[in-house]
Design an enzyme around this catalytic site. Structure first.
Site, PDB file in Angstrom:
ATOM      1  N   LYS A 110      59.730   5.268 -65.331  1.00 56.20           N
ATOM      2  CA  LYS A 110      58.396   4.927 -65.835  1.00 56.20           C
ATOM      3  C   LYS A 110      58.253   3.418 -66.026  1.00 56.20           C
ATOM      4  O   LYS A 110      57.279   2.816 -65.602  1.00 56.20           O
ATOM      5  CB  LYS A 110      58.198   5.637 -67.170  1.00 56.20           C
ATOM      6  CG  LYS A 110      56.771   5.766 -67.622  1.00 56.20           C
ATOM      7  CD  LYS A 110      56.697   6.390 -69.014  1.00 56.20           C
ATOM      8  CE  LYS A 110      57.074   7.853 -69.009  1.00 56.20           C
ATOM      9  NZ  LYS A 110      56.850   8.482 -70.342  1.00 56.20           N
ATOM     10  N   LYS A 122      66.107   7.492 -74.449  1.00 54.98           N
ATOM     11  CA  LYS A 122      65.358   8.522 -75.180  1.00 54.98           C
ATOM     12  C   LYS A 122      66.230   9.026 -76.310  1.00 54.98           C
ATOM     13  O   LYS A 122      67.465   8.958 -76.225  1.00 54.98           O
ATOM     14  CB  LYS A 122      65.021   9.695 -74.257  1.00 54.98           C
ATOM     15  CG  LYS A 122      63.892  10.555 -74.757  1.00 54.98           C
ATOM     16  CD  LYS A 122      62.575   9.945 -74.340  1.00 54.98           C
ATOM     17  CE  LYS A 122      61.372  10.744 -74.692  1.00 54.98           C
ATOM     18  NZ  LYS A 122      60.190  10.210 -74.007  1.00 54.98           N
ATOM     19  N   ASN A 237      48.400  13.567 -80.425  1.00 57.29           N
ATOM     20  CA  ASN A 237      47.874  12.209 -80.282  1.00 57.29           C
ATOM     21  C   ASN A 237      47.359  11.956 -78.869  1.00 57.29           C
ATOM     22  O   ASN A 237      46.242  11.465 -78.666  1.00 57.29           O
ATOM     23  CB  ASN A 237      48.978  11.206 -80.660  1.00 57.29           C
ATOM     24  CG  ASN A 237      48.500   9.770 -80.563  1.00 57.29           C
ATOM     25  OD1 ASN A 237      47.376   9.458 -80.935  1.00 57.29           O
ATOM     26  ND2 ASN A 237      49.339   8.904 -80.023  1.00 57.29           N
ATOM     27  N   SER A 363      53.847  -0.567 -75.735  1.00 59.00           N
ATOM     28  CA  SER A 363      55.070  -0.815 -76.508  1.00 59.00           C
ATOM     29  C   SER A 363      55.680  -2.148 -76.072  1.00 59.00           C
ATOM     30  O   SER A 363      56.194  -2.921 -76.884  1.00 59.00           O
ATOM     31  CB  SER A 363      56.104   0.284 -76.250  1.00 59.00           C
ATOM     32  OG  SER A 363      55.919   1.350 -77.147  1.00 59.00           O
TER      33      SER A 363
HETATM   34  N1  GLU Z   1      57.358   8.398 -75.931  1.00 62.73           N
HETATM   35  C1  GLU Z   1      56.521   7.644 -75.046  1.00 62.73           C
HETATM   36  C2  GLU Z   1      56.854   7.976 -73.606  1.00 62.73           C
HETATM   37  O1  GLU Z   1      57.458   8.984 -73.310  1.00 62.73           O
HETATM   38  C3  GLU Z   1      56.542   6.143 -75.351  1.00 62.73           C
HETATM   39  C4  GLU Z   1      57.844   5.453 -75.153  1.00 62.73           C
HETATM   40  C5  GLU Z   1      57.859   4.008 -75.645  1.00 62.73           C
HETATM   41  O2  GLU Z   1      56.840   3.472 -76.019  1.00 62.73           O
HETATM   42  O3  GLU Z   1      58.964   3.461 -75.636  1.00 62.73           O
HETATM   43  O4  GLU Z   1      56.467   7.284 -72.702  1.00 62.73           O
END
Ligand code: GLU
Length: 429
Positions: A110, A122, A237, A363
């Site tokens: 990603k 994660k 959210n 982020s």
């Molecule tokens: N939990 C979100 C995702 O799966 C955000 C991860 C982040 O901001 O580091 O993309």
């Protein structure tokens, strides 16, 4: 000590799922793609099949009744060739090492798809927050971060919110991290409240990013948003914000659901009213007819948006999906087998690693603001997010056209090549 005394039954990680260390999603995808990976990099593929580092921590927390329970937490740092590891922390009874690993692999890709300078990570704690008080959740959050504090940091691995965690959870975690370290370190965790270094726009960034991608996709199909019927699974959210944004942009939201059921109105739901509907579930909303989660996934619509958990579209129900396009706002909502069925039925999937990357993109902006100590206006955050999402979308679309492949395959190809290139440039391999 009896098992019940140390953990509630639903919190025990599923047995037999924690020993595997090869990322199955990664292997399945890379096997399909191997011919499309740049020739000079193919020998590096095994490097991506396993995570760089995994942590499994078990820690005690005192409950409100005075008893101690032991919780299991995980953090996986999948790859850091492109920058510090980055990714959320989830609280869910089904959290286990295998799941966290697969999700950290998706985070690696990603960040590469949208071109932000992070690797992938994660984390998660195996428990159901619905069964615990706020004070207990705070103590669990603090104890988990304390257990992994040595492994994370602004230049190492930066957690954020994910399923069942939010800005309040991040505030507790940052506070705990800073007290372990003995100094301020706002860039160690993103998705914080604005008052303690969070970014404007972060709260709805995942949804805005997905809405931008969908808008660009429909533009190419010459389909007006006002003529687009959308069904959304999940009203957390991400689901509720994307419903709000797309409705504001003129789309017809015909159905939404949460874990207790859903609501359907073929003429379009009144989204502001639905969001005001101050009840535990959208299923009791008066402006629509009651439907189940399963029925929502099989509704006739233009765009289906799974925005809850992974593996909701499987080989069992993929054949019944009647949407023309699926925008994956959850991480991994479609199993690889279901993906093949959808491809055969010509249902186009806009993959998670592109569709829901808006959250991690903002982020990144939050981390930049923390490291420079200069805070942006909301307009700037959204403007920069727009640029990142539009150019990532175009890169994926062009690759899919050139390679005559699905958007998922194009996104995987692009991101894997970027990660492997970084590995090579570093001279690690
Ligand atoms: N939990 C979100 C995702 O799966 C955000 C991860 C982040 O901001 O580091 O993309």
């Amino acid at each position: 000590m009896k098992k019940e005394a140390i953990a509630r039954k639903e919190d025990l990680p599923d047995e037999g799922q924690v020993s595997e260390t090869t990322c199955k999603v990664c292997k399945a995808q890379i096997d399909k793609l191997s011919r499309k990976i740049n020739k000079e990099s193919t020998h590096l593929i095994p490097l991506l099949e396993k995570p760089m580092r995994t942590y499994n921590v078990n820690f005690p927390v005192r409950m409100d009744d005075g008893k101690i329970r032991i919780f299991s937490g995980y953090r996986v740092q999948y790859n850091d060739a492109r920058g510090p590891c980055k990714g959320g922390i989830r609280f869910h009874p089904k959290v286990n090492l295998q799941e966290v690993m697969e999700l950290s692999f998706l985070m690696t890709l990603k960040c590469a798809v949208v071109g932000i300078p992070f690797g992938g990570g994660k984390g998660g704690v195996a428990f159901n927050p619905k069964n615990y008080s706020k004070a207990e959740i705070e103590r669990i959050s603090r104890a988990y971060i304390k257990a992994i504090a040595h492994a994370i940091g602004p230049d190492k691995d930066i957690p954020a919110p994910d399923v069942n965690t939010n800005s309040q959870t991040m505030a507790w975690m940052l506070d705990e991290y800073e007290s372990v370290k003995g100094h301020k370190a706002p860039g160690a965790i993103t998705g914080k409240p604005i008052e303690i270094g969070g970014s404007k726009g972060r709260q709805y960034a995942t949804s805005l990013g997905g809405a931008i991608v969908l808008r660009e996709y429909l533009k190419r199909k010459k389909q007006a948003l006002s003529k687009t019927k959308i069904a959304i699974q999940g009203m957390g959210n991400v689901g509720s914000n994307i419903a709000r944004i797309l409705a504001e942009w003129g789309a017809k939201i015909i159905a939404t659901s949460d874990s207790r059921g859903g609501t359907y109105n073929p003429r379009g739901l009144n989204v502001p009213k639905l969001l005001e509907h101050n009840n535990k579930t959208v299923a009791t909303f008066k402006g629509g007819e009651k439907i189940t989660n399963e029925e929502l996934l099989e509704l006739k619509c233009d765009v289906l948006i799974p925005a809850a958990l992974e593996n909701v579209i499987t080989e069992k129900n993929a054949g019944s999906v009647r949407a023309k396009t699926i925008l994956e706002m959850a991480n991994g909502p479609i199993t690889p087998k279901a993906d093949e069925i959808l491809e055969k039925s010509k249902i186009e999937v806009i993959p998670d690693i592109l569709a829901n990357a808006g959250g991690v993109a903002v982020s990144y902006f939050e981390w930049v603001q923390n490291t420079t100590n200069h805070y942006w206006k909301e307009h700037r955050v959204n403007q920069e997010l727009e640029e990142i999402m539009v150019s990532a979308f175009e890169e994926v679309i062009l690759t899919a056209k050139k390679e005559k492949c699905s958007l998922r395959r194009a996104a995987y190809m692009l991101s894997i090549n970027k990660v492997l290139k970084a590995e090579k440039l570093r001279g690690r391999v």
